[in-house]
Design an enzyme around this catalytic site. Structure first.
Site, mmCIF file in Angstrom:
data_model
loop_
_atom_site.group_PDB
_atom_site.id
_atom_site.type_symbol
_atom_site.label_atom_id
_atom_site.label_comp_id
_atom_site.label_asym_id
_atom_site.label_seq_id
_atom_site.Cartn_x
_atom_site.Cartn_y
_atom_site.Cartn_z
ATOM 1 C CD GLU A 108 -6.946 6.425 5.744
ATOM 2 O OE1 GLU A 108 -7.284 6.427 4.544
ATOM 3 O OE2 GLU A 108 -5.859 6.860 6.145
ATOM 4 C CG HIS A 137 -7.656 4.007 0.439
ATOM 5 N ND1 HIS A 137 -7.112 3.560 -0.729
ATOM 6 C CD2 HIS A 137 -6.683 4.749 1.062
ATOM 7 C CE1 HIS A 137 -5.858 4.019 -0.823
ATOM 8 N NE2 HIS A 137 -5.575 4.737 0.252
ATOM 9 C CG HIS A 181 -1.956 1.110 1.160
ATOM 10 N ND1 HIS A 181 -3.310 0.859 1.060
ATOM 11 C CD2 HIS A 181 -1.834 2.459 1.144
ATOM 12 C CE1 HIS A 181 -3.965 2.008 1.002
ATOM 13 N NE2 HIS A 181 -3.086 2.997 1.047
ATOM 14 C CD GLN A 213 -7.237 10.999 -2.072
ATOM 15 O OE1 GLN A 213 -6.064 10.661 -2.103
ATOM 16 N NE2 GLN A 213 -8.002 10.797 -1.012
ATOM 17 C CD1 TRP A 269 -3.381 12.511 3.916
ATOM 18 C CD2 TRP A 269 -2.135 12.189 2.083
ATOM 19 N NE1 TRP A 269 -4.177 12.727 2.820
ATOM 20 C CE2 TRP A 269 -3.434 12.537 1.687
ATOM 21 C CE3 TRP A 269 -1.169 11.938 1.102
ATOM 22 C CZ2 TRP A 269 -3.813 12.643 0.339
ATOM 23 C CZ3 TRP A 269 -1.544 12.050 -0.236
ATOM 24 C CH2 TRP A 269 -2.848 12.393 -0.605
ATOM 25 C CG ASP A 312 -1.082 5.122 3.479
ATOM 26 O OD1 ASP A 312 -1.326 5.309 2.271
ATOM 27 O OD2 ASP A 312 -1.896 5.415 4.377
ATOM 28 C CG HIS A 347 -1.132 6.990 -1.611
ATOM 29 N ND1 HIS A 347 -2.345 7.119 -2.271
ATOM 30 C CD2 HIS A 347 -1.386 6.257 -0.507
ATOM 31 C CE1 HIS A 347 -3.296 6.497 -1.572
ATOM 32 N NE2 HIS A 347 -2.733 5.965 -0.495
#
Ligand SMILES: [Zn+2]
Length: 429
Positions: free
Chosen positions: A214, A211, A58, A153, A316, A310, A60
């Protein structure tokens, strides 16, 4: 006399076996006592851990290494991160995204991370994110396996072109169907998005990685809908649910009903401990929830769980290195997986469990498999978690792709040893 291109001698495998590994071309040709063999190059792994490569299920990659552009996330929340990324993805060019991603892949290779599943934002109509990541997938193919997930997203149903753009991304060659049901406008819309996404995956014969939940909301229960759709459409064994943080806060009775349904659907779970511990519980006073899903409880039900990275240096998360041992180290602490067996399992969760989640063919240390491995400056898997040590040698598909010299500290103390490595093995009993 046997002859190999590469011979890795005397390494200790994660399961404790000590042996030599002979490599010919891109394959492991033989394992065992290979003393007396001839080789183009011998890599001495005596006393070191030799592991199959790390796998990240996982990530991005379209956002990585963008920290601080256009601004820093002041609140530290998931939602401010999403809004910052919304600005950045329209400013960044394809070339910039490719450059950032390739730099990250260099870090990954140096750490023995040789397979990554990355979510790619399919929200913007220009789909520059998808164009960039398809290029990166091709460029790194000789040494790193990159899987792309079509990730809406801003919502599959909430964004006006969410469905259309996700389908376009799949047509362009993206490998996996993604989703974000807790970000749709209502619980009903979240459930509807899962139904449609699973139908797309069934029609096209693709895996799914959502996802899922979350959030700290104990009533966010999209995982239940996902398990239902998997059994309705027969998608068993090819669906993963990432995060599942709401399960941390759910009612225990409800969880006792939920876990067998996840197990029945053979859904894999991907918690992301570095990010979950940073983003969740932000609205709590004290006590503050950890927001990590129920890892041990799922494993006890036979559900496959793998640790994911992630984020690294993005809207983030400001930190991160690409080291899956950092990820497993944080997960071990937050999930309190501290028995010797549980610690060893944490190592497996960033290697073999994650490889199974990605469905990687030919992964693992066995004759006939692809010759990809990592030599670590540690005595065993648990010590690797404790030290997160240098990767002395990384081999991908039969080729040495990274080397690092052993880097012991040199002490300047009278009457004490001259060098320190911080290894520590238990005395035999
Ligand atoms: Zn994510």
């Amino acid at each position: 006399m046997a002859s190999f291109d590469l011979l890795v001698t005397g390494g200790t495998l994660p399961d404790g076996r000590v042996l030599d590994i002979g490599i010919t071309g891109d394959r492991i040709a033989a394992m065992g006592d290979l003393s007396g063999s001839d080789a183009g190059e011998v890599i001495d792994a005596q006393g070191d851990l030799v592991s199959p490569p790390f796998v990240d299920p996982h990530f991005h990659m379209d956002a990585t290494l963008s920290y601080g552009t256009p601004r820093i996330n002041a609140s530290g929340t998931l939602l401010e991160g999403i809004s910052l990324w919304g600005e950045l993805r329209d400013q960044a060019t394809v070339d910039e995204m490719v450059d950032r991603a390739l730099t990250y892949c260099d870090w990954a290779v140096s750490l023995g991370l040789l397979a990554i599943r990355t979510h790619v934002d399919t929200t913007p109509d220009h789909l520059n994110t998808v164009t960039a990541m398809l290029e990166v997938r091709e460029r790194v193919k000789p040494y790193l396996d990159l899987q792309l997930v079509a990730f809406p997203q801003d919502g599959f149903l909430r964004s006006p072109t969410g469905r259309q753009n996700l389908l376009r991304a799949l047509d362009m060659g993206v490998d996996v169907v993604g989703g974000i049901p807790h970000f749709e406008r209502s619980m009903d819309q979240g459930a509807a998005s899962l139904t449609q996404l699973c139908e797309i995956a069934a029609d096209r014969g693709l895996p799914v990685d959502i996802h899922c939940d979350e959030t700290d909301d104990p009533l966010s229960r999209h995982i239940e809908t996902l398990a239902y759709e998997v059994q309705r459409l027969g998608l068993h064994g090819r669906v993963a649910a990432s995060h599942l943080t709401s399960m941390h806060s759910m009612d225990n009775y409800y969880v006792s009903k939920l876990l067998p349904l996840i197990a029945e659907a053979q859904i894999a779970a991907i918690p992301n401990p570095l990010i979950n511990i940073v983003l969740q519980g932000r609205h709590d006073s004290y006590p503050k929830r950890r927001g990590l899903t129920r890892v041990r409880e799922m494993q006890a039900q036979g559900i496959r769980v793998g640790w994911g990275q992630d984020c690294v240096r993005d809207p983030w998360y400001s930190l991160g290195t690409g080291d899956m041992l950092d990820v497993a180290f944080m997960g071990l602490h937050v999930a309190q997986m501290t028995s010797p067996q549980e610690m060893a399992r944490c190592f497996t969760m960033v290697t073999e469990d994650n490889a199974a989640i990605l469905g990687l063919p030919e992964y693992g240390l066995a004759p006939g498999r692809r010759a990809s491995l990592v030599v670590l400056d540690a005595g065993d898997a648990v010590e690797a978690l404790r030290l997160r040590p240098d990767r002395l040698c990384v081999i991908s598909k039969g080729r040495v792709v990274s080397r690092q010299a052993r880097n012991d500290a040199r002490l300047g103390l009278t009457g004490r040893p001259q060098t320190v490595r911080r290894r520590h093995t238990l005395p035999p009993h």
